[in-house]
Design an enzyme around this catalytic site. Structure first.
Site, mmCIF file in Angstrom:
data_model
loop_
_atom_site.group_PDB
_atom_site.id
_atom_site.type_symbol
_atom_site.label_atom_id
_atom_site.label_comp_id
_atom_site.label_asym_id
_atom_site.label_seq_id
_atom_site.Cartn_x
_atom_site.Cartn_y
_atom_site.Cartn_z
ATOM 1 N N HIS A 36 9.411 9.433 -9.660
ATOM 2 C CA HIS A 36 8.904 8.675 -9.242
ATOM 3 C C HIS A 36 7.615 8.315 -9.453
ATOM 4 C CE1 HIS A 36 11.920 7.459 -5.629
ATOM 5 N NE2 HIS A 36 12.729 8.378 -6.348
ATOM 6 N N CYS A 48 8.430 6.078 -0.656
ATOM 7 C CA CYS A 48 8.740 7.348 -0.442
ATOM 8 C C CYS A 48 8.038 7.394 1.383
ATOM 9 C CB CYS A 48 8.158 8.264 -1.263
ATOM 10 S SG CYS A 48 8.197 10.791 0.335
HETATM 11 ZN ZN ZN Z 1 14.455 8.507 -5.784
#
Ligand code: ZN
Length: 299
Positions: free
Chosen positions: A206, A237
């Protein structure tokens, strides 16, 4: 000899799952198709989880059906348990994605069970899978955990070793779930894993802290040749509101292109896919390359 990298597009699953509103099935299928037209031949289509728990993925069957019409596309579907596994096999998924976390607190938060409980179930699924079933075992929070911080390398390697022991050939992804891995850490862990168990590991990163591309390079230099990325860098997230999502496919493809590594991706068509994914209402797009005028003109 030209080096090659295998890229797996995860926008349809990891990218869209964090959007609060339900993304229409047609939009998902349009993104899948645009990525395929750009040359991407591996994709995480969705996940067979409980629609009550994750309503965003309730239409995975329909998206998978459409994706299976696309020539040469390997469709991965995430499955949390045996029921999901059976549903995904019946629906014709080409590869089944299992997942659990390296850290106890994230596993409990994400899956509502202990690591040992998760591992026992997943191990049984791997053991009972019909011969020839392609499985990808995703280990989350290998480098950093939103609750426990930096993961000690010995702890990560212990869990990798246990997963390795389940099957001599299964692909295993080491995931930087929070985007807070450091490149030197990624390099060390991939080097150690490759030394001990051979080159069977993928990297899933990420870009939350802007280290997504650096971490991809670190894994590449340690010998990793399979990477996940999301067109448009969409995602998010739940533990870092407003943060961007997966490392952007267009950033990864551009970088490998500059390094002379073959990706099989058509740059102008990838920008079309990235723009499409980035425009999904509610998505938090990321990545740098969509904003680089000269790279757009190169298209
Ligand atoms: Zn992921």
């Amino acid at each position: 000899m030209t080096e090659r990298v295998e890229l797996s597009e995860v926008a349809p699953r990891d990218g869209l799952q964090s959007i609060a509103a339900f993304v229409p099935t047609e939009t998902k299928i349009a993104i899948v198709r645009a990525c395929w037209e750009a040359g991407l031949r591996r994709m995480e289509i969705g996940s067979f989880v409980s629609p009550r728990a994750v309503p965003q993925m309730a239409d995975t069957g329909a998206v998978l059906k459409a994706a299976k019409q696309l020539e040469g596309l390997e469709c991965t579907v995430l499955v949390p348990n045996r029921r999901g596994f059976d549903l995904a096999v019946q629906a014709g998924a080409d590869r089944l994605g299992l997942f659990m976390s390296v850290t106890e607190s994230h596993n409990k938060a994400n899956l509502n069970r202990t690591r040992e409980e998760s591992f026992a179930d997943l191990a049984a699924i791997v053991r009972d899978a019909p011969a020839g079933t392609k499985i990808r075992f995703n280990l989350s929070c290998v480098f950093h955990c939103p609750f426990e911080g930096v993961v000690p390398e010995a702890e990560a390697l212990d869990w990798i070793e246990r997963v390795v022991a389940l099957d001599p050939e299964m692909e295993i992804a080491l995931a930087d779930t929070t985007g807070n891995a450091a490149p030197d850490q990624v390099r060390r862990l991939f080097e150690a894993a490759h030394r001990a168990w051979g080159k069977r590991f993928a990297f899933h990163g990420h870009d939350t802290y802007g280290m997504g591309v650096a971490n991809v390079v670190a894994a590449w230099e340690a010998g990793c040749r399979i990477f996940d990325a999301a067109s448009g860098g969409i995602g998010g997230c739940p533990f870092a509101p407003g943060a961007t999502g997966n490392v952007a496919m267009e950033d990864v493809v551009w970088m490998f292109g500059r390094m002379g590594v073959e990706t099989g991706v058509d740059w102008p068509k990838l920008l079309v896919a990235a723009d499409l994914a980035a425009a999904v209402p509610g998505a938090t797009p990321g990545g740098a390359m969509r904003r680089v005028t000269a790279a757009r003109q190169a298209a």
